[in-house]
Scaffold this active site. Structure first.
Site, PDB file in Angstrom:
ATOM      1  N   CYS A 348      94.648  40.861  78.250  1.00 19.48           N
ATOM      2  CA  CYS A 348      94.783  42.226  78.779  1.00 19.48           C
ATOM      3  C   CYS A 348      96.182  42.838  78.637  1.00 19.48           C
ATOM      4  CB  CYS A 348      94.273  42.309  80.210  1.00 19.48           C
ATOM      5  SG  CYS A 348      94.442  40.838  81.204  1.00 19.48           S
ATOM      6  N   ARG A 377      95.032  27.824  78.416  1.00 17.44           N
ATOM      7  CA  ARG A 377      95.207  27.616  79.856  1.00 17.44           C
ATOM      8  C   ARG A 377      95.422  26.132  80.113  1.00 17.44           C
ATOM      9  NH1 ARG A 377      90.515  31.803  82.098  1.00 17.44           N
ATOM     10  NH2 ARG A 377      91.399  33.640  81.068  1.00 17.44           N
ATOM     11  N   GLN A 395      87.886  34.041  73.358  1.00 16.11           N
ATOM     12  CA  GLN A 395      87.035  34.908  74.161  1.00 16.11           C
ATOM     13  C   GLN A 395      86.541  36.089  73.337  1.00 16.11           C
ATOM     14  OE1 GLN A 395      89.956  35.853  77.192  1.00 16.11           O
ATOM     15  NE2 GLN A 395      89.221  34.233  78.530  1.00 16.11           N
ATOM     16  N   ASP A 397      86.549  39.057  74.004  1.00 15.80           N
ATOM     17  CA  ASP A 397      87.192  39.881  75.026  1.00 15.80           C
ATOM     18  C   ASP A 397      87.279  41.336  74.571  1.00 15.80           C
ATOM     19  OD1 ASP A 397      88.445  40.329  77.389  1.00 15.80           O
ATOM     20  OD2 ASP A 397      90.370  39.484  76.803  1.00 15.80           O
ATOM     21  N   HIS A 399      88.684  45.445  76.223  1.00 17.52           N
ATOM     22  CA  HIS A 399      89.145  46.302  77.321  1.00 17.52           C
ATOM     23  C   HIS A 399      88.811  47.739  76.980  1.00 17.52           C
ATOM     24  CE1 HIS A 399      91.501  42.602  77.814  1.00 17.52           C
ATOM     25  NE2 HIS A 399      91.356  42.864  79.099  1.00 17.52           N
ATOM     26  N   LYS A 479      84.625  42.812  90.341  1.00 15.21           N
ATOM     27  CA  LYS A 479      84.019  42.481  89.058  1.00 15.21           C
ATOM     28  C   LYS A 479      82.524  42.250  89.209  1.00 15.21           C
ATOM     29  CE  LYS A 479      85.062  37.510  89.411  1.00 15.21           C
ATOM     30  NZ  LYS A 479      85.607  36.334  88.723  1.00 15.21           N
ATOM     31  N   HIS A 525      87.877  45.476  82.085  1.00 14.57           N
ATOM     32  CA  HIS A 525      87.966  44.191  81.385  1.00 14.57           C
ATOM     33  C   HIS A 525      86.538  43.690  81.228  1.00 14.57           C
ATOM     34  CE1 HIS A 525      92.289  43.593  82.871  1.00 14.57           C
ATOM     35  NE2 HIS A 525      91.834  44.569  83.638  1.00 14.57           N
TER      36      HIS A 525
END
Length: 662
Positions: A348, A377, A395, A397, A399, A479, A525
């Site tokens: 992000c 991570r 991911q 991912d 946004h 979320k 997100h």
């Protein structure tokens, strides 16, 4: 007069105080027989607890979720009692409820064996048969410390010492055995029933600290009845057969090794699944007007400090020192503005940096920015688990930067995209949760009110049923969680949509509004699959390695009965490859049954067998994975049919629509 409001909204009046059992008995004899606890103003307590004021009440039975948790709690206590009866001198520590069961930690010099587990389970059944009343007692702190010192229970002494002065010390006694516990508990050991099983022994440290003594942890599972227990044990057997690590080895998909803890070595066949999945998602994103970006792995720590991730996730980030320039000449090359760089744990902040390049207008919104972002991570070694929990992950991912008036439309569009993808991948049972503000969070309450209402409105607009998950939101915003159910009934939380007013403010993202002024975008997100590694692991287990043809790493094998058919097999192999199919050729001098069995273990969906007759007639004997039957079809017909079947769902709309209608 006491007025008690029942779960259905009805009100019952009582002349004097009464306990939970008396309440249940006043409603019906059958309810009193099934009652195990009482809930008073939302708080569960022992059935013997007195109700002396107006309240909302509920009689808890063990068939309810609250009752099942209580039952599992008591199973841990009954196990601890059984252990100390069988093995005097064993120290007990703590025994909480966990998902699907319970555990209890013990300190004992000798190791518990599998035979010991059988003995303990049998003694637990005897304790249930005794139907010993479980009685709550309240002691003073000094009294509790003195007692546990006297019976040589040092761990209990430590726990009591940690309880604040003046707070009640609850002790629960069952027969001659007792334990320190906040409760509540069942009225007697007989209420537990016998639908429990001890599963395994593992090591643990006192209070989870490796500096403390090592303990032995006994895990168990407990259910309302034998039918539920059998169903759970059957699910575990199925899960073991479907274990993605086992299938990954058999199918030659990937491996993991000590020298790269938490990172996956993808083999060619496994990477074909990855590529097919990624290409499919990429096409779905293009349909939905996303733009794809690529951002750096290593970012200055200032971005994580500004976003708030540094204080919350610092211990889970891989951090490296940033070299500070020794001379002015080095300054253009080396940044001396920060002491640390960090491998990104999420994408992000990097996406915000792209959004901030150039001036954005309200006409540019929504801007849907996607990335197959590789993140890292620092998960604990003990938490790593095959593809399901890794340190290096990718991911799907994205946004979405949008205006406030676009939140509902963008959220609805995402929900539709997610449902479409899950359906294409074979998942149709999806539960939705709205996770609200956690105790520790960024942003004002008014902002959270607006964000939570925004997601609730979007779910209603999308026509999706959902339940609330209080306190489980991200630190910067509420979320949506999408939990999918697999073929053996397990649930997995993969997709997510998070509504964020905080990060654009912290990272100074803005756009020019219709009024010519500067405004903050809202940031959504979102991820559909979540982590590709984990989702592929879930799919391996869901399909038991038997992927649909479009995802199968090897879609077909051409193999021969006799060497007379080798030339025909080679020619057929080239034609199948030219048709875009992932195909292998097996001309080994082995018996056909051996070759078929080997390719079946590798979960190849289609085996095309050629002998002398097939070569002469330009046909195949076709064997499908999981079927004992075989069919004969012409080569051209077979290639055309397989080519059609191997199309991904988004490229085969007619087939996808027919499947959805089934």
């Amino acid at each position: 007069m006491i007025k008690l409001t029942m779960p259905d909204g009805s009100v019952r009046e009582y002349e004097k105080a009464l306990n939970g059992f008396e309440l249940a008995e006043s409603i019906s004899k059958s309810l009193a027989k099934k009652a195990v606890a009482v809930k008073i103003d939302g708080k569960i307590d022992d059935l013997c607890s007195e109700i002396a004021h107006d309240a909302k009440v509920e009689v808890v039975t063990k068939e309810s979720p609250d009752g099942l948790e209580l039952l599992r709690h008591d199973a841990a206590h009954v196990m601890a009692q059984a252990v100390q009866e069988l093995f005097p001198g064993t120290h007990d520590t703590i025994g909480p409820v966990i998902e699907n069961g319970f555990f209890y930690d013990f300190h004992r010099e000798e190791r518990f064996s599998e035979d010991d587990l059988e003995k303990i389970e049998k003694r637990m059944q005897e304790i249930v048969d005794r139907d010993e009343p479980i009685v709550r007692e309240v002691w003073s702190k000094d009294e509790a410390i003195a007692y546990f010192k006297k019976i040589d229970e040092p761990y209990k002494v430590e726990l009591v010492n940690d309880i604040p002065d003046g707070e009640d010390i609850r002790i629960y006694r069952q027969g001659d055995w007792l334990d320190l516990c906040r409760g509540p508990h069942l009225p007697s050991t007989g209420k537990l029933g016998k639908a429990f099983k001890l599963m395994r022994v593992s090591g643990a440290y006192w209070r989870g600290d490796a500096k403390n003594e090592q303990l032995q942890r006994i895990y168990g599972t407990a259910w309302t009845n034998e039918k539920e227990l059998k169903a759970y044990l059957h699910m575990l057997e199925e899960a073991e057969k479907r274990d993605h690590r086992k299938l990954g080895r058999e199918m030659d998909l990937f491996h993991l090794q000590e020298e790269a803890q938490g990172s996956v070595f993808w083999h060619p066949k496994g990477y074909r699944i990855w590529q097919a999945l990624e290409q499919y998602i990429r096409r779905r994103l293009e349909e939905s007007d996303y733009v794809e970006v690529k951002t750096p792995q290593l970012l200055d720590s200032k971005f994580w400090e500004q976003s708030g991730h540094w204080s919350k996730f610092r211990e889970n980030m891989f951090v490296v020192p940033d070299e500070i320039p020794s001379t002015e000449e080095d300054a253009p090359v080396l940044s001396g503005e920060a002491e640390f760089m960090a491998l990104k744990p999420m994408n992000c902040p990097a996406h915000v940096q792209i959004f901030k390049q150039g001036i954005k207008s309200y006409r540019d919104l929504p801007l849907r920015m996607a990335e197959f972002g590789c993140c890292h991570r620092n998960e604990a070694h003990g938490a790593l688990h095959g593809l399901m929990r890794v340190r290096q992950m990718t991911q799907d991912d994205a946004h979405i930067f949008c205006r406030e008036d676009q939140i509902t439309a963008e959220s609805v569009a995402f929900c539709e995209l997610l449902q479409k993808v899950y359906r294409d991948l074979g998942f149709t049972d999806i539960a939705v949760k709205l996770a609200t503000r956690p105790e520790v969070r960024a942003g004002e309450d008014a902002v959270w009110d607006k964000a939570e209402k925004g997601l609730e409105d979007a779910l209603n607009a999308a026509g999706l049923e959902f339940e609330f998950a209080p306190g489980e939101g991200a630190f910067y915003g509420p979320k949506l969680e999408f939990h999918l159910r697999d073929a053996i009934g397990r649930t997995w939380q993969c997709g997510t949509l998070q509504l964020d007013f905080v990060l654009p403010e912290r990272l100074d993202a803005s756009y020019v509004g219709e009024d010519g002024g500067r405004h903050r975008p809202v940031m959504l997100h979102r991820a559909v699959l979540g982590t590709l590694e984990r989702f592929i692991g879930i799919m391996i287990e869901n399909y038991e390695g038997r992927f649909p043809l479009w995802l199968a790493p090897v879609q077909a094998v051409v193999t021969t009965i006799t060497s007379d058919a080798d030339e025909y097999a080679r020619e057929s192999y080239e034609k199948l490859r030219a048709a875009g199919l992932r195909v292998e050729l097996d001309l080994r001098n082995e018996k056909i049954n051996y070759k078929v069995r080997e390719h079946s273990v590798a979960k190849v969906p289609v085996i095309l067998v050629a002998g002398r007759r097939e070569a002469e007639e330009k046909t195949f004997s076709i064997r499908r994975l999981g079927s004992k039957d075989q069919t004969v079809a012409g080569r051209d017909e077979t290639i055309a049919a397989l080519r059609e079947e191997a199309l991904p769902p988004d490229l085969a709309p007619a087939r996808s629509a027919a499947k959805a209608a089934e």
